[in-house]
Write an enzyme that holds these catalytic residues in place. Structure first.
Site, short mmCIF file in Angstrom:
data_model
loop_
_atom_site.label_atom_id
_atom_site.label_comp_id
_atom_site.label_asym_id
_atom_site.label_seq_id
_atom_site.Cartn_x
_atom_site.Cartn_y
_atom_site.Cartn_z
N MET A 76 -6.88 -0.71 -21.02
CA MET A 76 -6.95 0.73 -20.86
C MET A 76 -5.79 1.42 -21.58
SD MET A 76 -8.72 3.20 -19.82
CE MET A 76 -9.85 2.98 -18.44
N LYS A 111 15.06 -8.39 15.29
CA LYS A 111 14.96 -9.75 15.82
C LYS A 111 15.33 -9.85 17.30
CE LYS A 111 15.99 -14.49 14.72
NZ LYS A 111 16.51 -15.46 13.76
N GLU A 138 4.19 -11.12 -0.27
CA GLU A 138 3.93 -10.09 0.74
C GLU A 138 3.04 -8.97 0.21
OE1 GLU A 138 6.91 -11.41 0.12
OE2 GLU A 138 7.81 -12.05 2.02
#
Lengths: 565, 166
Positions: free
Chosen positions: A479, A163, A51
């Site tokens: 980094m 739902k 997701e």
């Protein structure tokens, strides 16, 4: 009127908003919507493998196209997985609408299976969010969500869909307009202030424009270029503003801030008139705030009143849309030919001084026997078509791209600026490729970041999205290692990636192509080869392991205090 | 500096937490808070009292205005306004102090709202100063329980320099 189920009404609402692409992942709470999607061939659904990838893809879609990105996921873990993506979009003001499933209304608050209070969780990282508790509100809420996401200072809006609401039925009618009495962003700048801005610039001796992402969001690049060239005012941009002003222009100073160019940081420190346009004085830009632009009168143009005088006290603020304010400034100067000529005369020494800074301290790196990451980026810039969309991950790969890839146009550079989300670039590139199937889309990645959303390899293969991923593989979280080298006596705590996959085999395992490059002499060929391949490609560039990003302003130091190569 | 801010908001679930979140997200303490619906039942008014430096408060006011459900924000600093708060105090009232408590209540114009053989419960409205004075006086006698509403304010119509203490 025909009655529709909530799920069908939802699809109908997306149609009314002109949505063509939705990124997401199914689950129990959104089964009804996914069932309805099967009957909506006009809306293409892109199934990501996580997701988080779906939100970043919707974000990349929005940044590259200027349209609202749409994402649909299930309740509970599906919803919580979107949080990093939402926070990323929020920090960079990207219009995305995220639809999350929710357990049925009668179970909300019961610790039901896959229940999460996503409205509560995302309250601080969305522009606004909604829980739809009555199907009668569904159409209005979706209308408002898209409206809020794309207007004013754009940003992500989340809509939570229980739902049972999706199973309920309603006589669907999509509202024609939005009625929000408490939300009305200011677009038109105050005329008096616009006039004062122009006067102040005309009287200044060392003006600099500091342009941010707001210029790109409001599509004001053309006006900015026009204004800067007419007035001969040099322009520096933030990371988010790269592309808003063509970096090939003689007036371009490149990026400012922590890894900004010498010329940009010196100019901002010395300027007597700083014109901030759609930028927010982020700490990575200002460095030590008390010593930022210390000699300057500060002008600030921004659509968001909360950005004004937040970090730096502003002398001349204008709340408004960058494009409209710049248009106002342009029409203001139309009548001031003589004053402009005068300005050109008295800022000549300033432009000469800037040119000297540029010549004295250009961005540079030294070639060696190993591949230099900066060289790879320069070669990509040279070989890729002009309209190529570049995304990056976060860290050294991002800063080198910002420095060495010469962006000439807006919306070609997708990067997580505010939140600094590793794993952003690959899914964002997917979104951009969906928006522009015929353009070249390249993710410039590091070997650390790419692994954070590497599962999306399956997505690019499934949809045959020819995204090119250029991995600058230095075997480190570069980094962080650079900071450890500079400020922690080279104590490389947990930054060496001792074990990494074989990216060539990994790409092949998913059905994509993989290439590896180990010699500087092969870089050019490999990039050409990758660009010629029709499908997705991973190119693993084995680069100099301990190369650092310069210039660098140490955290908390004034920005003219740069460590140079 | 003490600020009294009133916020007119949509009367909806979750709005309070959006407003409060802005304060807590910046590490700002809310001293008192009161919320109730307005004459228009779709709107609520919150009154928040807080202390903080001007710059942070300015930022919070802008952020509040930015919330979709916030209709109006008023900062009462520099304005003439009437301020009220209510407290209820349960005070120890044995033989020797029973009459004294009633005398104090009378002086402050507090009301007795409950009584028992060894206590009185007093209710008092007033501004911050008056309530704190009342508590200070009652303290040595023995406060058994104590509750205080948040501050509410309303702007004065007559903008006199002299504060009317009615």
């Amino acid at each position: 009127m025909k009655r529709l189920s909530g799920a069908c009404a939802f699809i109908e609402a997306l149609r009314c908003e002109g949505v063509k692409h939705v990124f997401g992942f199914p689950g129990g709470a959104v089964l009804d919507i996914f069932d309805a999607i099967m009957d909506a061939p006009d809306i293409e659904f892109i199934l990501t493998r996580h997701e988080q990838g779906a939100v970043h893809a919707a974000d990349g879609y929005a940044r590259s196209s200027g349209k609202v990105g749409v994402c649909l996921v299930t309740s509970g873990p599906g919803a919580t997985n979107t949080v990093t993506g939402i926070a990323t979009a929020y920090m960079d003001s990207i219009p995305v609408v995220i639809f999350t499933g929710q357990v049925p209304t009668h179970l909300i608050g019961n610790d039901a299976f896959q229940e999460a209070d996503i409205v509560g969780i995302t309250r601080p990282c969305t522009k606004h969010n909604y829980l739809v508790k009555d199907i009668a509100d569904l159409a209005r809420v979706i209308k408002e969500a898209f409206y809020i996401a794309r207007t004013g200072r754009s940003g992500p809006v989340l809509v939570d869909l229980p739902k049972d609401i999706m199973k309920d039925t309603i006589a669907f009618k999509y509202p024609d307009k939005v009625e929000l009495d408490s939300y009305c962003p200011t677009y038109k700048g105050h005329l008096g202030q616009i006039k004062r801005i122009v006067d102040l610039i005309l009287k200044s001796n060392k003006p600099v424009i500091y342009a941010g992402g707001g210029v790109i969001h409001s599509n004001a690049s053309e006006e900015l270029v026009n204004f800067a060239r007419t007035m001969q005012v040099p322009v520096t941009t933030t990371l988010m503003g790269l592309g808003a002003f063509p970096s090939g222009d003689p007036l371009s100073l490149g990026m400012l801030g922590m890894h900004g160019t010498y010329a940009a940081n010196m100019a901002v420190t010395d300027t007597d008139c700083l014109i901030a346009i759609g930028a927010r004085f982020d700490d990575r830009v200002t460095g030590k705030i008390d010593e930022f632009a210390p000699k300057a009168k500060i002008i600030h143009i921004d659509i968001d009143p909360t950005s004004i005088s937040k970090n730096v006290k502003v002398d001349l603020p204008v709340v408004g849309d960058c494009k409209m304010v710049l248009q106002g400034m342009l029409s203001q100067i139309r009548e001031q030919k003589d004053e402009i000529r005068e300005l050109h005369d008295h800022i000549r020494p300033w432009l000469e001084c800037i040119d000297k800074w540029k010549k004295d301290q250009p961005l540079k790196y030294s070639q060696g026997s190993a591949i230099k990451p900066q060289y790879v980026i320069e070669m990509i810039d040279k070989l890729a078509p002009d309209d190529t969309i570049i995304s990056t991950e976060v860290g050294q790969n991002q800063m080198w791209t910002a420095q060495f890839y010469k962006f000439q146009e807006p919306r070609l550079f997708l990067t997580s600026g505010g939140l600094g989300t590793m794993g952003y670039g690959f899914p964002a590139a997917i979104g951009a490729q969906v928006a522009f199937p015929d353009r070249t889309v390249i993710d410039i990645a590091g070997d650390g970041s790419i692994q954070m959303n590497i599962q999306e390899l399956a997505t690019v293969v499934q949809y045959n999205l020819p995204v090119k991923v250029m991995i600058l593989n230095n075997g480190y979280l570069g980094m962080v290692r650079q900071w450890q080298a500079l400020f922690y006596k080279k104590r490389y705590s947990q930054t060496s990636l001792a074990v990494s996959p074989d990216y060539v085999k990994l790409a092949e395992a998913y059905g994509a192509r993989g290439l590896r490059v180990e010699n500087p002499g092969d870089v050019k060929d490999a990039i050409q080869q990758a660009l010629a391949i029709k499908g997705p490609v991973f190119v693993d560039f084995v680069v100099e392991p301990e190369e650092d990003v310069y210039p660098m302003v140490p955290a908390g130091a004034p920005i003219n205090n740069m460590l140079l190569v | 500096m003490r600020h009294v801010v009133s916020v007119l908001v949509d009367n909806q679930a979750g709005v309070l937490s959006r407003v409060i979140g802005l304060f807590s997200g910046r590490g700002f303490n809310i001293e008192s808070l009161s919320v109730a619906p307005t004459l228009d039942p779709t709107k609520s008014k919150m009154v928040i009292t807080t202390t903080g430096n001007e710059q942070v408060l300015e930022q919070i006011k802008k952020q509040l205005n930015k919330l979709i459900n916030v209709v109006k924000v008023i900062d009462y600093v520099g304005k003439e306004y009437v301020e009220r708060e209510m407290i209820m105090v349960k005070v120890k009232a044995k033989d020797e102090t029973r009459a004294e408590v009633l005398r104090i209540a009378d002086i402050f114009r507090a009301k007795v709202v409950d009584i028992s053989s060894n206590s009185y419960t007093l209710a008092l409205t007033g501004d911050k100063g008056k309530l704190e004075g009342f508590i200070e006086i009652l303290h040595p006698i023995g406060i058994l329980d104590f509750i205080r509403t948040g501050t509410i304010v309303i702007e004065r119509e007559m903008h006199t320099r002299r504060k009317l203490s009615l």
